[in-house]
Design an enzyme around this catalytic site. Structure first.
Site, short mmCIF file in Angstrom:
data_model
loop_
_atom_site.label_atom_id
_atom_site.label_comp_id
_atom_site.label_asym_id
_atom_site.label_seq_id
_atom_site.Cartn_x
_atom_site.Cartn_y
_atom_site.Cartn_z
N CYS A 2 -33.13 -0.77 21.23
CA CYS A 2 -33.00 -0.74 22.69
C CYS A 2 -34.30 -0.15 23.24
CB CYS A 2 -31.85 0.11 23.20
SG CYS A 2 -30.23 -0.48 22.74
N ARG A 27 -37.82 -4.60 21.05
CA ARG A 27 -36.88 -3.58 20.56
C ARG A 27 -35.44 -4.06 20.66
NH1 ARG A 27 -39.30 1.60 20.53
NH2 ARG A 27 -37.24 2.51 20.47
N TRP A 74 -30.15 -3.78 22.35
CA TRP A 74 -29.86 -4.30 21.02
C TRP A 74 -28.49 -3.74 20.69
CZ3 TRP A 74 -28.69 -2.73 16.03
CH2 TRP A 74 -28.88 -3.68 15.03
N ASN A 100 -30.94 5.03 24.64
CA ASN A 100 -31.31 4.43 23.36
C ASN A 100 -30.76 5.35 22.29
OD1 ASN A 100 -32.65 3.26 21.18
ND2 ASN A 100 -34.54 4.40 21.57
N GLU A 474 -42.18 -9.62 0.08
CA GLU A 474 -42.62 -9.69 1.47
C GLU A 474 -42.63 -11.14 1.98
OE1 GLU A 474 -42.92 -7.69 3.79
OE2 GLU A 474 -44.26 -8.60 5.24
N LYS A 478 -40.46 -12.45 5.15
CA LYS A 478 -41.02 -13.14 6.33
C LYS A 478 -40.27 -14.44 6.56
CE LYS A 478 -42.61 -10.46 7.48
NZ LYS A 478 -43.06 -9.11 7.58
N GLU A 481 -36.60 -13.74 7.86
CA GLU A 481 -36.39 -13.10 9.17
C GLU A 481 -36.78 -13.99 10.34
OE1 GLU A 481 -38.56 -9.43 9.98
OE2 GLU A 481 -40.20 -10.12 8.73
N HIS A 497 -33.16 -13.84 -16.61
CA HIS A 497 -32.04 -12.89 -16.69
C HIS A 497 -30.98 -13.17 -15.64
CE1 HIS A 497 -34.19 -10.63 -19.73
NE2 HIS A 497 -35.27 -10.75 -18.97
N LYS A 596 -37.69 -4.54 16.60
CA LYS A 596 -38.86 -4.09 15.85
C LYS A 596 -38.76 -2.64 15.38
CE LYS A 596 -43.75 -4.56 15.35
NZ LYS A 596 -43.63 -5.31 14.08
C1 F6R Z 1 -40.27 -6.87 8.79
C2 F6R Z 1 -40.42 -5.60 9.49
C3 F6R Z 1 -39.51 -4.48 9.11
C4 F6R Z 1 -40.27 -3.15 9.21
C5 F6R Z 1 -39.29 -1.98 8.98
C6 F6R Z 1 -40.01 -0.64 9.01
O1 F6R Z 1 -41.20 -7.80 9.22
O2 F6R Z 1 -41.22 -5.47 10.36
O3 F6R Z 1 -38.96 -4.66 7.85
O4 F6R Z 1 -41.28 -3.13 8.26
O5 F6R Z 1 -38.31 -1.99 9.99
O6 F6R Z 1 -40.62 -0.42 10.23
P1 F6R Z 1 -41.75 0.68 10.39
O7 F6R Z 1 -42.94 0.26 9.60
O8 F6R Z 1 -42.03 0.73 11.86
O9 F6R Z 1 -41.17 1.96 9.87
#
Ligand code: F6R
Length: 601
Positions: A2, A27, A74, A100, A474, A478, A481, A497, A596
Site C-alpha cells: 500500500c 506498491r 494492496w 499502510n 532468478e 522473472k 512474476e 533426482h 514492489k
Molecule cells: C522480484 C522482486 C522481489 C524482491 C523482494 C525483496 O522481481 O523484486 O522478489 O526482490 O521482494 O525486495 P527488496 O530487495 O526491496 O528487499
C-alpha cells in the site's frame, strides 16, 4: 505494501496527491482513494482499480482544499471493493485515516467497538478512525494524544496519516514498523511511503524513525517521540532526479531498467574495485550470514559462492522470512549482510534486528538512502542504481551481485586469501563488464524472436549450476512474476533426482551454460532432457560450440570470468521474460497480486 501520500500547502491538493500516488502505484494497485479538507468538512473519492480509475471517478471535479491524503491499496484484509479502499472515516466523518500495514488485533478491536460505531468496510484499518474518535474527547480534543491513545490499543505494523475536520491545515502522522517519509517544501509539506512520490516536489526529506509521530503544516514539520517530546531531525538531500523516475522513450519501466544496466554497472564500479568507499569491515570475521528475500536472496546466493571462493569464509544464505523464526547461532564474529533494494522489506528488517541483538555486525546493501535498513544497519553500502519502478527487480539485481563480488574481493584482500594476480585479473574483468552487458542489450533481436515463439508454452524449467544456479532461480522468478507462466529454477545436477519426470515435448527447458568449471556437466544435463523430447533454450558463451550442438535456441553472452557470468547471463533471461509477458499482453510493470515493497510480513 500500500502507498500513502499527503499534502498541505497552497497547490491544488488533489493534483499533488494523484501525481504522488502514480509514483507509488507499484506498491499496490487494487484500489485507491483521496480525501481533502475544505470549508465543507472532509470530501473524498474512492475507486477500485489503479490510479487512473480514481482520476476518472474524480472527473476533474471540484474537490478543492489545502490539505489532503491519498492511498493506493494492496489488499490484505477485505476484498477489492470501493468500500474497502482508503481513506476510512470515523462515524461522524470528521476524522479520516490512510494506513499502510496490518492491525493484527483488528477483529478483537472491532468486536469491542461495534456496539457504539458503524463499520462500513471489511478492512482492519477501519478500526483506527473509530478508536481515534473515541479517544479524541477523552484527550481534550488533542489530535496527537488521541492518535497515540488509539495506537496503544493496536498491535501490528502501521504507518498512519490522519486528518481532522477540526484542524484543516494539519496532517498527523505516526510510524510503527512501516516506512514513511516527510518532504519539506517552501510553504508546503508532504508525506509519502517512499521517496519516489516526493521527487516532483522536493528532494529534502526526513524519513520518520521507528516510534515517531509528526505534525505537518504548510510552515514545516514537527517530529515528536511517543511522549510528545519534539525531536531535532536533520533533512536528507536525495541524490535522485525526477527524470530518473520517468519511462523516457521505453514502453515500460522494466524495459528501461533492463537497458539502464549498461550505465548502472559502470557507475557501481567507479572507484570501488579497490574497496567499497568508507567501508571498514570488522576484524575477526569467522562466518558470514546473508539475509534477503526474493531476487535479493538470489544475489545473496551468488554472494555466498564469491565470498567462499575469494575470502575463504563460510557463508550461510537465509531467506529472511525463515531466518527470523530460526534459532540461528549468530556470534560477535558473524558478519550479517542484509541485501534489499528498498531497504524496507519487513522480513529482512526483522532478521537484521535479531542479528544485531545477538551482537552480530550488520552490513546493509541497499538502493534507498534513508530507508529503515539504511538507518538501522551498522555498516551500509549504497547501490547506485537510481529508482527502480518496475515491480520486477532487474538493474538492482545485477548491482547486488556486483556488490557481493566487490565485498568478497575486499574481504579476500583483508584476510589474505585473494592473491594479487587473481585480484588484478578480476579488476580487469570488472572494467569490461558494462561494455559486455551493453553488447547483449544492443543485440536483443534474437531474444525477441525466441520470446515470440515460446510465449505460448505453459511450463518452463530453468537449470544451472554453481554461479548460475541462482541465475536459474532468478530467470524463473522473472518469467513467472510478469508472464504468469509456470517456471521453476532447479539445479541442473538435480534433474535426475525428480524433476526429469516433468520433461516432455510441452516442457521448455532454459539451461544457463556459460563457459566455466561446470559447462560440460550442464551440457550432459541438457542431453538428458533432449533424450526425453524436452526443448532447450540455452544461454551460452559466444564461440562455445558445445552449446549450439545441443540447444534449440541459443542466447549468447560475451566471454567473461565465470565469477562474473551471473551478471551477464541474467540479462537475456530478463529480456526473455519481458518479451514473453508483452506478447501475452500482461501488465509488465504492475503484475497481478504483487507489490514492489513488501513492508508487511
Ligand atoms: C522480484 C522482486 C522481489 C524482491 C523482494 C525483496 O522481481 O523484486 O522478489 O526482490 O521482494 O525486495 P527488496 O530487495 O526491496 O528487499
Amino acid at each position: 505494501m500500500c502507498g500513502i501520500v499527503g499534502y498541505v500547502g497552497s497547490r491544488d491538493t488533489v493534483t499533488v496527491l494523484l501525481e504522488s500516488l502514480k509514483r507509488l502505484e507499484y506498491r499496490g494497485y487494487d484500489s485507491a482513494g483521496v480525501v481533502v479538507i475544505n470549508g465543507k468538512g472532509l470530501l473524498h473519492e474512492k475507486a477500485t482499480g489503479n490510479i487512473s480509475s480514481l482520476e476518472t471517478a474524480l472527473n476533474g471535479g471540484e474537490m478543492k482544499g489545502r490539505t489532503g491524503l491519498g492511498h493506493t491499496r494492496w489488499a490484505t484484509h477485505g476484498g477489492v471493493t470501493r468500500e474497502n479502499a482508503h481513506p476510512h472515516f470515523s462515524c461522524d466523518s470528521r476524522v479520516a485515516v490512510v494506513h499502510n500495514g496490518i492491525v493484527e488485533n483488528y477483529a478483537e478491536l472491532k468486536a469491542s467497538l461495534s456496539s457504539r460505531h458503524v463499520f462500513r468496510s471489511g478492512t482492519d484499518t477501519e478500526v483506527i478512525p473509530h478508536l481515534i474518535e473515541e479517544a479524541y474527547p477523552e484527550c481534550g480534543k488533542d489530535p496527537l494524544r488521541a492518535i497515540r491513545a488509539a495506537m496503544k490499543r493496536m498491535h501490528g505494523s502501521f504507518a498512519l496519516a490522519v486528518v481532522f475536520a477540526d484542524h484543516p491545515d494539519v496532517i498527523y502522522v505516526a510510524r510503527v514498523n512501516c516506512p514513511i517519509v516527510l518532504g519539506l517544501g517552501d510553504g508546503e509539506s508532504f508525506l509519502a511511503s517512499d521517496i519516489a512520490a516526493l521527487l516532483p516536489y522536493t528532494r529534502r526529506v526526513i524519513p520518520l524513525e521507528e516510534g515517531e509521530l509528526a505534525r505537518l503544516e504548510p510552515s514545516g514539520v514537527t517530529v515528536l517521540d511517543f511522549d510528545f517530546r519534539s525531536k531535532e531531525r536533520k533533512p536528507l538531500e536525495i541524490p535522485w532526479s525526477l527524470e530518473m523516475t520517468n519511462k523516457g522513450s521505453f514502453a515500460h519501466f522494466m524495459l528501461k531498467e533492463i537497458h539502464e544496466q549498461k550505465h548502472t554497472l559502470a557507475s557501481e564500479l567507479i572507484g570501488r574495485a579497490e574497496g567499497l568507499e568508507g567501508l571498514a569491515l570488522p576484524d575477526g570475521i569467522r562466518r558470514v550470514v546473508i539475509t534477503a528475500c526474493g531476487t535479493a536472496w538470489h544475489a545473496g546466493l551468488v554472494g555466498k559462492l564469491a565470498l567462499e571462493e575469494l575470502a575463504r569464509v563460510p557463508v550461510d544464505v537465509w531467506l529472511a522470512s525463515e531466518l527470523r523464526y530460526a534459532d540461528y547461532p549468530f556470534g560477535k564474529d558473524t558478519l550479517t549482510i542484509a541485501v534489499s533494494q528498498s531497504g524496507e522489506t519487513a522480513d529482512t528488517l526483522a532478521s537484521v534486528r535479531l542479528a544485531r541483538e545477538a551482537g552480530s555486525t550488520v552490513l546493509a546493501v541497499t538502493n534507498v538512502r534513508g530507508s529503515t535498513l539504511d538507518r538501522e544497519a551498522d555498516l551500509v553500502v549504497h547501490m547506485r542504481c537510481g529508482p527502480e519502478r518496475g515491480v520486477a527487480a532487474t538493474k538492482t539485481y545485477t548491482s547486488q551481485i556486483l556488490h557481493m563480488i566487490l565485498l568478497a574481493m575486499q574481504l579476500g584482500r583483508a584476510r589474505g586469501t585473494l592473491p594479487d594476480a587473481r585480484h588484478d585479473q578480476l579488476k580487469k574483468e570488472l572494467d569490461l563488464l558494462p561494455r559486455r552487458a551493453a553488447e547483449i542489450l544492443d543485440q536483443s533481436e534474437p531474444l525477441e524472436r525466441c520470446a515470440r515463439e515460446i510465449a505460448q508454452d505453459c511450463s518452463f524449467i530453468y537449470i544451472g549450476r554453481r554461479y548460475n544456479l541462482p541465475t536459474a532461480y532468478e530467470g524463473a522468478l522473472k518469467m513467472k512474476e510478469i508472464s504468469y507462466l509456470h517456471a521453476e529454477g532447479y539445479g541442473a545436477g538435480e534433474m535426475k533426482h525428480g524433476p526429469l519426470a516433468l520433461v516432455d515435448a510441452r516442457m521448455m527447458c532454459v539451461a544457463i551454460a556459460p563457459e566455466g568449471r561446470v559447462t560440460d556437466k550442464v551440457v550432459s544435463n541438457i542431453q538428458e532432457i533432449r533424450a526425453r523430447n524436452g526443448r532447450v533454450i540455452a544461454i551460452g558463451t559466444r564461440g562455445d560450440a558445445r552449446i549450439p550442438a545441443v540447444a534449440d535456441h541459443v542466447l549468447e553472452i560475451p566471454r567473461c570470468d565465470e565469477l562474473l557470468s551471473p551478471v551477464l547471463a541474467v540479462i537475456p533471461l530478463q529480456l526473455l521474460a519481458y518479451h514473453s509477458a508483452v506478447k501475452l499482453g500482461r501488465n509488465v510493470d504492475q503484475p497481478r497480486n504483487l507489490a514492489k515493497s513488501v513492508t508487511v510480513e
